[in-house]
Design a protein around this motif. Structure first.
Motif, PDB file in Angstrom:
ATOM      1  N   ARG A   1       0.662  -1.146  -0.062  1.00  0.00           N
ATOM      2  CA  ARG A   1      -0.036   0.019  -0.123  1.00  0.00           C
ATOM      3  C   ARG A   1       0.749   1.297  -0.068  1.00  0.00           C
ATOM      4  O   ARG A   1       0.789   2.258   0.854  1.00  0.00           O
ATOM      5  N   PRO A   2       1.830   1.378  -0.965  1.00  0.00           N
ATOM      6  CA  PRO A   2       2.551   2.382  -0.908  1.00  0.00           C
ATOM      7  C   PRO A   2       1.872   3.809  -1.175  1.00  0.00           C
ATOM      8  O   PRO A   2       0.749   3.996  -1.815  1.00  0.00           O
TER       9      PRO A   2
ATOM     10  N   ASP B   1      15.479  -2.771 -10.434  1.00  0.00           N
ATOM     11  CA  ASP B   1      15.076  -1.486 -10.628  1.00  0.00           C
ATOM     12  C   ASP B   1      13.485  -1.254 -10.782  1.00  0.00           C
ATOM     13  O   ASP B   1      13.012  -2.019 -11.548  1.00  0.00           O
ATOM     14  N   VAL B   2      12.928  -0.360  -9.913  1.00  0.00           N
ATOM     15  CA  VAL B   2      11.499  -0.024  -9.952  1.00  0.00           C
ATOM     16  C   VAL B   2      11.270   1.255  -9.622  1.00  0.00           C
ATOM     17  O   VAL B   2      12.078   1.981  -9.127  1.00  0.00           O
ATOM     18  N   VAL B   3      10.204   1.793 -10.355  1.00  0.00           N
ATOM     19  CA  VAL B   3       9.614   3.088 -10.567  1.00  0.00           C
ATOM     20  C   VAL B   3       8.227   2.931  -9.903  1.00  0.00           C
ATOM     21  O   VAL B   3       7.441   1.931 -10.334  1.00  0.00           O
ATOM     22  N   LEU B   4       7.922   3.946  -9.158  1.00  0.00           N
ATOM     23  CA  LEU B   4       6.571   4.203  -8.607  1.00  0.00           C
ATOM     24  C   LEU B   4       6.059   5.561  -8.938  1.00  0.00           C
ATOM     25  O   LEU B   4       6.840   6.515  -8.686  1.00  0.00           O
TER      26      LEU B   4
ATOM     27  N   MET C   1       3.303   0.854 -10.145  1.00  0.00           N
ATOM     28  CA  MET C   1       4.658   0.413 -10.032  1.00  0.00           C
ATOM     29  C   MET C   1       5.094  -0.282 -11.443  1.00  0.00           C
ATOM     30  O   MET C   1       4.283  -0.841 -12.043  1.00  0.00           O
ATOM     31  N   GLN C   2       6.174   0.053 -11.643  1.00  0.00           N
ATOM     32  CA  GLN C   2       6.708  -0.679 -12.949  1.00  0.00           C
ATOM     33  C   GLN C   2       8.333  -0.964 -12.692  1.00  0.00           C
ATOM     34  O   GLN C   2       8.872  -0.336 -12.180  1.00  0.00           O
TER      35      GLN C   2
ATOM     36  N   ARG D   1      11.644 -10.425  -8.221  1.00  0.00           N
ATOM     37  CA  ARG D   1      10.358  -9.931  -8.557  1.00  0.00           C
ATOM     38  C   ARG D   1      10.095  -8.892  -7.547  1.00  0.00           C
ATOM     39  O   ARG D   1      10.356  -8.753  -6.522  1.00  0.00           O
ATOM     40  N   ALA D   2       9.120  -8.181  -8.286  1.00  0.00           N
ATOM     41  CA  ALA D   2       8.525  -6.844  -7.449  1.00  0.00           C
ATOM     42  C   ALA D   2       7.099  -7.000  -7.460  1.00  0.00           C
ATOM     43  O   ALA D   2       6.502  -7.601  -8.473  1.00  0.00           O
TER      44      ALA D   2
END
Length: 725
Positions: free
Chosen positions: A675-676, A698-701, A710-711, A720-721
């Motif tokens: 729940r970001p 590497d992740v972008v929110l 999220m990607q 995995r994310a």
């Protein structure tokens, strides 16, 4: 820390606030056990301040001043590199007169000082460039002195006797200043110059630079602390560049080990980079691994509590720090009872000092164990490290030390057999209060009367609960199911007892502490927020505590105060009774997130970020005053707050984890975002090099507030994310 707002006759270790560090905004450098505090011109002026070159809790140089033509050059700019590798000061000459006649007009000569520390040596290169259209003869003078004062002397302690200062040993290009302490240790500062000075005396080096029109020249010098002259084989000029390359390479390697943060807000990016750079600078390599020293100038040493909280707040980014901290503290765990050191078997360090006064026992901190929370925090951190990394091999290595710590919690820590952890110093020379709020007046009753011990702090009971749960998980991972079950049962019993003894229904929060007569200190304090971190309160009580911590009596607009407005000893200018501490806020933020209050954690992050906007170098200090935020103004500084301070530096990183709900599941090779909530100041946050087991991602929110997507940008290995909404 061992700082107090008390007069000296009440607490011999308080730091007198006779001058504000914030007024001078000094520049600091550190490597290993050596640090330097300089003014913005790159000098270490006399005058009773903190400036100087320090090594192992001793000030090796108490004066360093650059003069041009007998006058002090004028400051143009003072820049500390973003990675803290070097300090660069740009200066120019003032109007210079001889016999009342102007001989050099101002701004004709540019002076650039470049300074850094590496392996117990202070390196400086001075480049002098003329912008005059005629040749110039420029006299340069470096003044210096070494008082070899113990750090506690610099802080204000008085000594009736000191060791012996030796006469200077002068050669063509070097001078050695030496001192033999009452502890029998020889200490020396060796200054080497290139080129050799025209004149070298006991307290000054003089040069005369002959500059052609638009010409330039340079002076390089170094100051080695306890160096062996036989090892100084390179000229200072060669050593400057070689050591600079080595230092920058080491900083890059340390920073590259961890995850990184980037966002759509440039100022936040600056503050994050400063946070990571300050942490990297404060980390000292020990035989057991990386260990963050607490802060500069007063606490550049191994502190147990500070290092563990620092490691906990950056565990998501760099687990290697937690491992180094755990192993170093295990190697220094108390084995015997020593009342002077407040040591008992199984207890974890409070601090280690290596100066003359500590060696002689004039202060009790040579190896001091007088903190009640370091031991449960040790077990808590071990459990968090296992959860983050699944590193069972390190747990096997630590297990005997964890068992010893648990035994201390069950025996020595429970001084009256009531099941709670209490503290009471064993000698008059020890710290009177031994929680993180260790001022003499930080534990009090609703009427303002000071609590008398043995004292059971509320957050320490939470740590003890979380420690037993952590030990239960570790025992299960090691195959000891019976012990795991027993520890879980013990934790559940303690949780019930905390709820019964500390909850104050009419206050809507938990008592600050129980005194020696088991009377609750009915004070609204930030300590209750640490119970959220530990998972003690029921959801209903956690919601009430969280709402209270975010109302105006606690939340100043910059952060949560240590004590609520209206309490008997509330003072926004006090050290612990109304100020705002970034690390305290970060732990509270993680606790709020544990109970689903992500928006509150993001609000605290926003407050501390806004404070950074107004602070020199975007560097959060140890604390600042608790005055309410005023439109168009920054926070009010605390006069003797340390900066950089490790747990303050990493507070925004811990709060970012809280707001984004970052967690790790090594068993499924997963990074989890629960729940970001993006903070209001950023619509995008990129996290690079997040590691689980051997995989990296590497992740972008992106989004606004709780409406966040999220990607995955890059994936390396099995990882995995996952986002939980």
């Amino acid at each position: 820390m061992n700082v107090s707002t008390a007069p000296g006759d009440l607490d011999p270790y308080f730091i007198p606030a006779t001058a504000s560090i914030q007024e001078t905004r000094p520049r600091t450098l550190k490597h290993g056990d050596t640090f330097a505090v300089l003014d913005r011109n790159g000098n270490m002026p006399l005058g009773g301040g903190t400036e100087g070159l320090y090594h192992r809790d001793t000030r090796y140089l108490s004066l360093l001043e650059l003069l041009v033509g007998g006058g002090r050059p004028m400051l143009l700019s003072s820049t500390l590199r973003e990675d803290n590798a070097t300090l660069t000061c740009d200066l120019t000459n003032p109007d210079l007169f001889e016999d009342g006649k102007l001989v050099l007009e101002h701004d004709q000569v540019h002076i650039r000082r470049s300074t850094f520390l590496w392996q117990a040596t202070f390196h400086e290169r001075i480049v002098v460039r003329s912008f005059a259209n005629v040749p110039l003869s420029v006299p340069i003078e470096l003044r210096f002195a070494a008082d070899f004062a113990d750090l506690f002397e610099v802080r204000g302690s008085t000594r009736t006797q000191r060791g012996r200062r030796h006469g200077p040993r002068i050669e063509a290009d070097r001078i050695i200043l030496a001192y033999t302490g009452l502890d029998g240790q020889d200490r020396s500062a060796t200054l080497r110059f290139s080129p050799a000075p025209a004149q070298l005396e006991s307290a000054r080096a003089r040069f005369r630079l002959e500059l052609p029109a638009a010409g330039r020249a340079e002076i390089t010098f170094e100051i080695g602390c306890d160096v062996d002259p036989a090892t100084q084989t390179r000229p200072p000029t060669d050593a400057f560049f070689a050591c600079l390359r080595e230092s920058r390479r080491a900083l890059r390697q340390a920073a590259g080990r961890a995850a990184s943060v980037d966002s759509s807000n440039d100022i936040f990016n600056e503050s994050v980079r400063r946070s990571i750079s300050d942490l990297t600078m404060l980390v000292t390599d020990t035989p057991e691994g990386p260990y963050p020293y607490a802060g500069i100038p007063w606490f550049s040493a191994a502190f147990g509590r500070d290092a563990m909280i620092t490691a906990l707040l950056v565990l998501w980014m760099d687990p290697a720090i937690a491992r180094g901290v755990l192993l170093h503290l295990a190697a220094n765990q108390a084995q015997t009872v020593d009342p002077v050191a407040d040591a008992e078997p199984g207890k974890i360090l409070h601090e280690v000092r290596r100066g003359e006064m500590a060696e002689l026992g004039e202060v009790p901190f040579r190896r001091y164990y007088g903190s009640v929370d370091s031991t449960p925090l040790f077990v808590m951190l071990a459990g968090a490290y296992l959860e983050r990394t699944a590193d069972v091999a390190t747990m096997q290595r630590l297990w005997p030390h964890i068992l010893a710590a648990l035994d201390w919690l069950d025996t020595h820590a429970d001084r009256d057999g009531d099941g709670f952890v209490e503290y009471f110093r064993q000698t008059e020379s020890g710290l009177a209060n031994q929680g993180w709020k260790d001022s003499h007046d930080s534990v009090f009753h609703a009427d303002g009367g000071l609590a008398e011990g043995p004292i059971a702090l509320v957050e320490v009971q939470g740590y003890a609960y979380a420690a037993r749960l952590a030990a239960s998980r570790i025992a299960a991972a090691l195959g000891d199911t019976a012990r795991a079950a027993a520890l879980a049962t013990q934790a559940a019993t303690l949780r019930d007892r905390i709820e019964a003894a500390f909850w104050c229904e009419d206050l809507g929060t938990y008592a600050l502490a129980l005194d020696g007569e088991k009377r609750p200190c009915r004070v609204r304090s930030s300590n209750a927020g640490h119970l959220l971190l530990c998972g003690v309160p029921s959801p209903e009580r956690a919601a009430r505590v969280g709402r209270q911590l975010m109302d105006p009596s606690f939340f100043s607009g910059w952060g949560v105060r240590t004590v609520a407005v209206g309490e008997a000893r509330y003072n926004p200018m006090s050290y612990h009774n109304g100020s705002v501490w970034p690390h305290d806020n970060a732990l509270i933020g993680l606790g709020l997130t544990r109970y689903g209050q992500h928006e509150a954690a993001a609000r605290i992050l926003h407050g501390l970020f806004e404070a950074c906007v107004h602070i020199d170098l975007r560097r959060l200090p140890e604390l600042f005053c608790g005055f309410a935020r005023r439109r168009g103004q920054g926070p009010t500084f605390y006069p003797v707050a340390c900066a950089p301070q490790a747990w303050a530096a990493v507070a925004p990183l811990g709060l970012l984890q809280a707001a984004l709900g970052i967690g790790f599941e090594p068993a499924t090779h997963s990074v989890v975002f629960d729940r970001p909530v993006l903070p209001d100041f950023a619509e995008q946050v990129i996290l690079r090099n997040l590691a689980v087991n051997s995989g990296r991602i590497d992740v972008v929110l992106r989004g606004r507030g709780a409406s966040t997507g999220m990607q995955v940008l890059r994936r390396e290995g099995q990882i995995r994310a996952v986002m939980v909404s």
